[in-house]
Design an enzyme around this catalytic site. Structure first.
Site, short mmCIF file in Angstrom:
data_model
loop_
_atom_site.label_atom_id
_atom_site.label_comp_id
_atom_site.label_asym_id
_atom_site.label_seq_id
_atom_site.Cartn_x
_atom_site.Cartn_y
_atom_site.Cartn_z
N GLY A 132 45.36 36.32 34.02
CA GLY A 132 46.38 35.27 33.89
C GLY A 132 46.08 34.13 34.86
NE ARG A 155 45.02 39.20 30.81
CZ ARG A 155 46.10 38.40 30.78
NH1 ARG A 155 46.37 37.75 29.69
NH2 ARG A 155 46.88 38.25 31.84
CG ASP A 168 45.99 44.53 39.30
OD1 ASP A 168 46.17 43.52 38.60
OD2 ASP A 168 46.52 45.62 39.04
CB THR A 199 48.03 37.05 39.98
OG1 THR A 199 49.17 37.49 39.21
CG2 THR A 199 48.02 37.82 41.29
CG ASP A 233 52.13 38.87 37.95
OD1 ASP A 233 51.38 39.56 37.25
OD2 ASP A 233 52.79 37.91 37.51
CG ASP A 286 50.40 42.03 40.81
OD1 ASP A 286 50.29 42.42 39.64
OD2 ASP A 286 49.63 41.19 41.34
NE ARG A 339 50.22 41.86 34.75
CZ ARG A 339 49.39 41.52 33.79
NH1 ARG A 339 49.27 42.28 32.73
NH2 ARG A 339 48.68 40.42 33.86
#
Ligand code: ADP
Ligand code: F6P
Length: 329
Positions: free
Chosen positions: A15, A76, A107, A129, A131, A133, A175
């Site tokens: 992303g 991707r 990740d 990202t 996120d 995360d 996410r």
């Protein structure tokens, strides 16, 4: 003996996130400053396998620092999840003469970077990202801008919620991580913040809303991380809106902010963070170091072994979550 000129590659993967261009720019400028060649690889690992690449110079990254998205495009690449795909990536790097690779992504991209490093191509990950995360990273590139984008949009929602004495239930990205919801929820004064990391109940939200109604408050914001609606059997934000309206009598509307959270001009903080990370990544490759991810940790830019970083468990900031719960009544 003359030191052989290094050639490094750079790609953006997974992303996209605001600030990726700032990181690309810092990598290119630092590498050229250190007399390296830089190959820009388009569309992530797919571009590597397809040899979709271009040599970059100082001017390749001018006028990009302030732009969201990624000038190298992203993609991707399922093929890269297989060993034979990674092996092909190694062959391409050897063929082109790429001595090291900077991978800007999340990740998943770092797993590919680790696999390629283990095959002899030193890779350095930069966490790009929205996120947030990546466990060992306080702030990933893209997160601060995404939170500010959500804040700007929810401030607009607040205008209309206030005009109509309504409750706005807002779904944000992340996410499986609740950090965008948590930080934007506090910034927007959300009555409740629903995150996958903390179990919640609609009853508790309804009771808090009824208590707050009695103090005279008539409009509300409820922030919902997208990871929530796939667990707890809570359904969608539209289901939450309907249930809250039925049980409180407050007109409720759901809004899914979606992919606007992935765009926009990166904030100043984002640009500085991404620039520092890009510089650090090239310093590592200059020393022949690979299989590392560059992160922000306790306000410093440091690096960790990729697998070690991926195996760390992200600690949710429950103290901040509890503060939000107290000050949002
Ligand atoms: P992100 O990097 O944002 O987490 P993805 O999870 O989609 O995004 O991963 C981006 C790309 O990284 C994938 O399309 C694939 O090419 C590569 N990748 C993801 N997971 C792995 C893995 N386990 N091993 C090797 N490559 C992977
Ligand atoms: O990982 C970034 C992210 O925006 C997540 O927050 C979101 O769930 C996902 O990507 C959306 O993926 P896509 O852009 O493929 O729809």
């Amino acid at each position: 003996m003359e030191k052989q000129q290094k050639t490094i590659g750079i790609l953006t993967s997974g992303g996209d996130a605001p600030g990726m261009n700032a990181a690309v720019r810092a990598v290119v400028r630092t590498a050229l400053y250190k007399n390296m060649r830089v190959i820009g690889i388009r569309r992530g690992y797919s571009g590597l396998l397809a040899r979709d690449m271009v040599e970059m110079n100082l001017r390749s990254v001018c006028d990009t620092l302030h732009r969201g998205g990624t000038i190298l495009y992203s993609a991707r690449c399922p093929e890269f999840r297989e060993d034979k795909g990674v092996e092909r990536g190694r062959e391409v790097c050897t063929e082109i003469g790429i001595d090291g690779l900077v991978v800007i992504g999340g990740d998943g991209s770092f797993r590919g970077a680790r696999d390629l490093s283990l095959k002899g191509v030193p890779c350095i990950g930069i966490p790009g990202t929205i996120d947030n995360d990546i466990a060992c990273c306080d702030y990933t590139v893209g997160f601060d801008t995404a939170v500010n984008t959500v804040m700007d949009m929810v401030d607009k929602l607040r205008d209309t919620s206030q005009s109509h004495d309504r409750c706005s239930i807002v779904e944000v990205m992340g996410r499986h991580c609740g950090d965008i919801a948590l930080h934007a929820g506090i910034a927007c004064g959300a009555l409740a913040i629903l995150v996958p990391e903390v179990p919640f109940s609609i009853d508790a939200i309804v009771q808090k809303m009824q208590r707050t109604l009695r103090t005279g408050k008539k409009h509300f914001i409820i922030m919902v991380a997208e990871g929530v609606t796939s667990v707890n059997g809570i359904g969608t934000v539209y289901d939450i809106a309907r249930e809250i309206q039925e049980r409180t009598g407050v007109e409720s509307r759901a809004t899914v902010l979606g992919h606007v959270q992935r765009g926009g001009a990166p904030t100043a903080r984002e640009r500085v963070l991404a620039s520092e990370m890009g510089y650090h990544a090239v310093e590592l490759l200059e020393q022949g170091i690979g299989n590392r991810v560059v992160v922000s940790h306790d306000n410093k830019i440091v690096d960790y072994d990729i697998l070690e970083a991926l195996n760390m468990k992200k600690e949710f900031n429950k103290h901040l979550y509890d503060i939000a719960d107290v000050i949002s009544i």
